[in-house]
Design an enzyme around this catalytic site. Structure first.
Site, PDB file in Angstrom:
ATOM      1  N   GLU A  39       0.852  -1.200   0.000  1.00  0.00           N
ATOM      2  CA  GLU A  39       0.000   0.000   0.000  1.00  0.00           C
ATOM      3  C   GLU A  39       0.882   1.243   0.000  1.00  0.00           C
ATOM      4  O   GLU A  39       1.877   1.307   0.723  1.00  0.00           O
ATOM      5  CB  GLU A  39      -0.880   0.098   1.250  1.00  0.00           C
ATOM      6  CG  GLU A  39      -2.013  -0.878   1.322  1.00  0.00           C
ATOM      7  CD  GLU A  39      -2.853  -0.729   2.592  1.00  0.00           C
ATOM      8  OE1 GLU A  39      -2.917   0.385   3.157  1.00  0.00           O
ATOM      9  OE2 GLU A  39      -3.425  -1.744   3.015  1.00  0.00           O
TER      10      GLU A  39
HETATM   11  O1  IFM Z   1      -7.580   2.312   4.312  1.00  0.00           O
HETATM   12  C1  IFM Z   1      -6.458   1.932   5.037  1.00  0.00           C
HETATM   13  C2  IFM Z   1      -6.220   0.430   4.879  1.00  0.00           C
HETATM   14  O2  IFM Z   1      -7.318  -0.315   5.310  1.00  0.00           O
HETATM   15  C3  IFM Z   1      -5.024   0.004   5.683  1.00  0.00           C
HETATM   16  N1  IFM Z   1      -3.877   0.830   5.409  1.00  0.00           N
HETATM   17  C4  IFM Z   1      -4.048   2.271   5.440  1.00  0.00           C
HETATM   18  C5  IFM Z   1      -5.227   2.668   4.575  1.00  0.00           C
HETATM   19  C6  IFM Z   1      -5.400   4.189   4.600  1.00  0.00           C
HETATM   20  O3  IFM Z   1      -5.611   4.633   5.902  1.00  0.00           O
END
Ligand code: IFM
Length: 422
Positions: free
Chosen positions: A332
């Site tokens: 992410e």
């Molecule tokens: O949306 C979240 C995700 O569920 C987990 N990591 C961070 C993202 C943004 O806050």
């Protein structure tokens, strides 16, 4: 013009999670978000409760084909999603075969579109029965989780070769449920926090071993190209960048914080993960680290989250994690930016530093932007908009944002081209 070429085979994609996009889940979070206490609290804060109830979310449980068509159109070749435990095992020990069939179809739809599935087994939500037993505060939780993990992997093993056991469980989740308790909590306090971290670590290790065994057995008997040697089972953690200081005491505090927050799991469990999933968003400039004003100048803010953006931080975090000598996927990295004014630059700036880390020897295998779609951002509701694709929550119409096309060019070319910004 500068060109930053990524290694051959580098993976490009985006990520989502079940509760944030699927809609109509029945789990401990859905109970909490519509509980009378939560609604009363939101009203007291002058907020509209429906903005904070996941409800039908993006309705991706039904619209995943459309979503994956978009991801394909954007030249992505990997996609990370999560499986909702409460759908698979709604009652203790009773597995719903229809639910697993849904995820089998979803994986097939991804594969048909040329995207590799990366599957997260747990992303913040629990079945009600599990939560009622105390969730991950229960000392039998590692066994409960592993039983579920085995069922899922058994049913998807021929098509999925990249597994993530937990998402941000030891950092964000354990903190928000036990320390600040702003998320559904089964017990507040530092002891609960530590107990939960220990149980989740154990759950990961147990599940890791069992999942590997499944592939050991099946590689002797099936035609699948996936074996325990090429299947990778990892864990995803959220690491923040803590900048350098020159003061002895703040250097010490900073080291301890990093050990405890960023490295805790990876150091303790080195034989039990095949890759590290890194979620990186921002710099942390807490007063006890020293103000660092001179060393790191203030950067832009991600206003929808109140996070300070610091692209160079991902380089340092990657270098730090490289000491564990495992491949790393950026599982992410993204920005909440409904107006889409900062997203293109955000992505490019971070990729520039990821590229630099690769040049300096860090084994980064892929980049997955958070998120493919706007979605339900937990206690902050629907307001933050991380999506490459905008969701109109009234009509559920999907609209690709301009920055997504810029990211798509990078995915297609396997390289980042920038006018000489650096
Ligand atoms: O949306 C979240 C995700 O569920 C987990 N990591 C961070 C993202 C943004 O806050």
């Amino acid at each position: 013009m500068s060109i930053y070429k990524f290694p051959d085979g580098f993976k490009w994609g985006s990520a989502t999670s079940a509760h944030q996009i699927e809609g109509n889940n029945h789990n401990d979070w859905s109970e909490w978000e519509s509980s009378p206490e939560r609604i009363a609290q939101l009203k007291k804060e002058g907020k509209t409760p429906s903005d904070f109830i996941s409800g039908r979310a993006c309705d991706s449980y039904n619209r995943y084909e459309e979503d994956f068509d978009i991801a394909k159109k954007l030249n992505q070749n990997i996609h990370r999603f999560s499986i909702e435990w409460s759908r698979i095992e709604p009652e203790e020990g009773k597995f719903d075969f229809e639910a697993i069939k849904h995820y089998q179809r979803l994986v097939k739809v991804l594969r048909d579109r040329g995207m590799e599935p990366m599957v997260t087994l747990w992303h913040f939500t629990n079945p009600i029965w599990f939560a009622e037993k105390g969730g991950f505060l229960n000392k039998k939780s590692p066994e409960y989780f592993t039983r579920y993990a085995k069922y899922v992997v058994d049913n998807l093993k021929d098509e999925v070769g990249l597994w993530i056991t937990f998402n941000e469980a030891l950092t964000v989740y354990a903190g928000y449920t036990n320390l600040t308790a702003i998320w559904p909590s089964r017990g507040r306090g530092i002891l609960n926090f530590l107990r939960m971290r220990r149980n989740i670590s154990k759950a990961h290790v147990l599940a890791y071993r069992e999942v590997k065994k499944i592939y050991d057995v099946s590689s002797n008997s099936s035609q699948s190209f996936l074996t325990s040697h090429n299947v990778m089972v990892g864990i995803t953690e959220n690491n923040v960048y803590v900048p350098d200081t020159k003061n002895f005491w703040t250097i010490l505090v900073r080291r301890m914080y990093k050990r405890f927050r960023n490295f805790y799991f990876f150091k303790e469990n080195t034989p039990h993960y095949d890759f590290i999933g890194l979620n990186y968003y921002h710099i942390s400039r807490k007063p006890f680290f020293g103000e660092n004003k001179k060393l790191v100048s203030k950067q832009e803010f991600m206003k929808e989250m109140n996070w300070e953006i610091y692209p160079e931080g991902i380089y340092h975090v990657l270098k730090d994690l490289s000491k564990f000598k495992k491949p790393i996927f950026i599982t992410e990295n993204g920005i909440a930016d409904g107006a889409d004014l900062q997203r293109e630059k955000f992505i490019k700036d971070h990729l520039r530093w990821i590229w630099q880390a690769i040049q300096d020897g860090v084994d980064v295998r892929g980049y997955l932007y958070w998120s493919l779609l706007d979605n339900f951002e937990w206690h902050l509701g629907f307001k933050p908009r991380f999506g490459l694709v905008e969701i109109d929550y009234a009509t559920l119409e999907r609209k690709i944002r301009p920055s997504a096309y810029e990211y798509a060019k990078i995915c297609r070319e396997n390289e980042l081209k920038v006018e000489s910004l650096y």
